[in-house]
Structures are given as C-alpha cells and as structure tokens.
Design an enzyme around this catalytic site. Structure first.
Site, PDB file in Angstrom:
ATOM      1  N   LEU A 167       0.882  -1.161   0.000  1.00  0.00           N
ATOM      2  CA  LEU A 167       0.000   0.000   0.000  1.00  0.00           C
ATOM      3  C   LEU A 167       0.921   1.212   0.000  1.00  0.00           C
ATOM      4  O   LEU A 167       1.908   1.239   0.746  1.00  0.00           O
ATOM      5  CB  LEU A 167      -0.882   0.018   1.265  1.00  0.00           C
ATOM      6  CG  LEU A 167      -2.000  -1.023   1.328  1.00  0.00           C
ATOM      7  CD1 LEU A 167      -2.620  -1.049   2.719  1.00  0.00           C
ATOM      8  CD2 LEU A 167      -3.058  -0.737   0.274  1.00  0.00           C
ATOM      9  N   ASP A 168       0.610   2.225  -0.809  1.00  0.00           N
ATOM     10  CA  ASP A 168       1.486   3.386  -0.834  1.00  0.00           C
ATOM     11  C   ASP A 168       1.387   4.163   0.483  1.00  0.00           C
ATOM     12  O   ASP A 168       0.520   3.898   1.310  1.00  0.00           O
ATOM     13  CB  ASP A 168       1.208   4.264  -2.060  1.00  0.00           C
ATOM     14  CG  ASP A 168      -0.153   4.930  -2.025  1.00  0.00           C
ATOM     15  OD1 ASP A 168      -0.460   5.640  -1.049  1.00  0.00           O
ATOM     16  OD2 ASP A 168      -0.914   4.771  -2.996  1.00  0.00           O
ATOM     17  N   GLU A 169       2.281   5.111   0.642  1.00  0.00           N
ATOM     18  CA  GLU A 169       2.405   5.839   1.912  1.00  0.00           C
ATOM     19  C   GLU A 169       1.101   6.480   2.352  1.00  0.00           C
ATOM     20  O   GLU A 169       0.783   6.527   3.537  1.00  0.00           O
ATOM     21  CB  GLU A 169       3.492   6.911   1.751  1.00  0.00           C
ATOM     22  CG  GLU A 169       3.792   7.698   2.991  1.00  0.00           C
ATOM     23  CD  GLU A 169       4.934   8.691   2.793  1.00  0.00           C
ATOM     24  OE1 GLU A 169       5.319   9.327   3.780  1.00  0.00           O
ATOM     25  OE2 GLU A 169       5.436   8.820   1.648  1.00  0.00           O
TER      26      GLU A 169
END
Length: 197
Positions: A49-51
């Site tokens: 999952l991206d930041e």
C-alpha cells in the site's frame, strides 16, 4: 506448527510498506512497518500500500505464500473517498476496466466490481484531515480488483474523473480489515487458508 509466521496488519496512513530504509535521509523522514511490531527476520509484505493509503496488509516469512496470494484469482477490496459525487457512468467504466499508465505505458485494467456506498464507511479518522466540505462534495465507493498495479485504484478513479482523496484496503480474499485498529498487528496460523476461505 509451521516454522513460518504470518500476520495481519492495519497499515496506518503515512507509513511505507517496508520495514526500514538503507537511505539515511529517508530513514529520518519516513515511517516504516518495523516501528509497529517486532517482526521476525525475513518478514515480507504481500503486495503493498502506498504511503498515503491505509488498510489491510498481509505479512509472511514464506515467499511461496506471498506468490500464492498475489495471483489474479484473489480479490482485493478497497473503499475510496472520491472528489465529487461519482456517476453511474463512471462506475460502469470502473467495472469494465479503464486505461491507466503503468511504468509509462498504457494499461487496460481487468474488469472488476465497483459500487457507490450509501454512506461513509465506519473507519477510524485519518490523522491528517483530508479537506473540509467547503471544497465540494465527496462520495465513497467500494472497488474490487484482482490485480495490484502500482497505485492502480487511484489511477482508475482519476481516469473516470473522480480523484481519490482517501483509500483504504478493507479485504483480501476471505480476510477482512474489520476488527483491526490502525497500527494493530495480529498473528495468524495460516494466512493462505484465511485468504482462500
């Protein structure tokens, strides 16, 4: 019991899906999964999952498990808060697949499920405010995909004219986010059995 270990994690907003960084500057400025729990050596995230995305992340010490769960027959469900009130036409496009860019190349997403949620889902508040209502209405959708291209759901909603403001992965196969709080880690005996249930 297997020598391998498996975990469910509610990845909070603002964390990278990695355990640490070798880059000293990044290590000072960013937050990592290793801050949330004392994971055993060799633990890897199954997908990322991206930041700025939140939600369910599976972790394992078994690379074979990671490969099995990332296959295209495993559905991943996301709740997305969108800028604007999404239309039925846009939902229909999301269901049939849209063209996005993957590594600077055009890519047609596979068909999936997309539906408007009648009200905002019961999620913990995000630590950083998204925006206030003076900037216009928002809507929530559930989007289910079977692939996991980089920032795919965000790119899909932007492609139909409704950029994503908040993105939360709420399910992977038979595993649901419900019952976990942001930052909470739960060890499970067999993550594949849960996912494929």
């Amino acid at each position: 019991m297997s020598e391998h270990r498996h975990f469910l994690l509610y990845k909070p907003f603002g964390y990278l899906s990695q355990f640490r960084s070798e880059d000293a500057r990044e290590a000072r400025k960013k937050r990592f999964l290793g801050e949330l729990h004392d994971f055993p050596a060799g633990t890897m995230a199954v997908g990322r999952l991206d930041e700025h995305s939140e939600g369910l992340l599976l972790l394992t010490t078994n690379g074979m498990v990671s490969e099995r769960i990332r296959r295209k027959d495993v559905e991943k469900e996301y709740y997305a808060q969108l800028d604007g009130l999404i239309t039925e036409e846009a939902l229909a496009r999301l269901r049939t697949g849209v063209e996005i860019s993957v590594e600077h190349q055009p890519y047609q997403t596979l068909p999936g499920a997309a539906r408007r949620l009648p009200e905002a889902p019961d999620l913990p508040p995000r630590p950083r405010k998204i925006r206030d209502d003076r900037h216009g209405p928002t809507s929530w959708v559930s989007i289910t995909v079977t692939e996991g291209k980089n920032r795919q759901v965000r790119k899909m909603t932007a492609a139909v004219g409704f950029p994503t403001l908040r993105l939360v992965r709420v399910g992977i196969g038979g595993v649901a986010l419900a019952g976990l709080a942001p930052g909470e880690v739960r060890e499970v005996p067999d993550v594949v059995a849960l996912v494929l249930a």
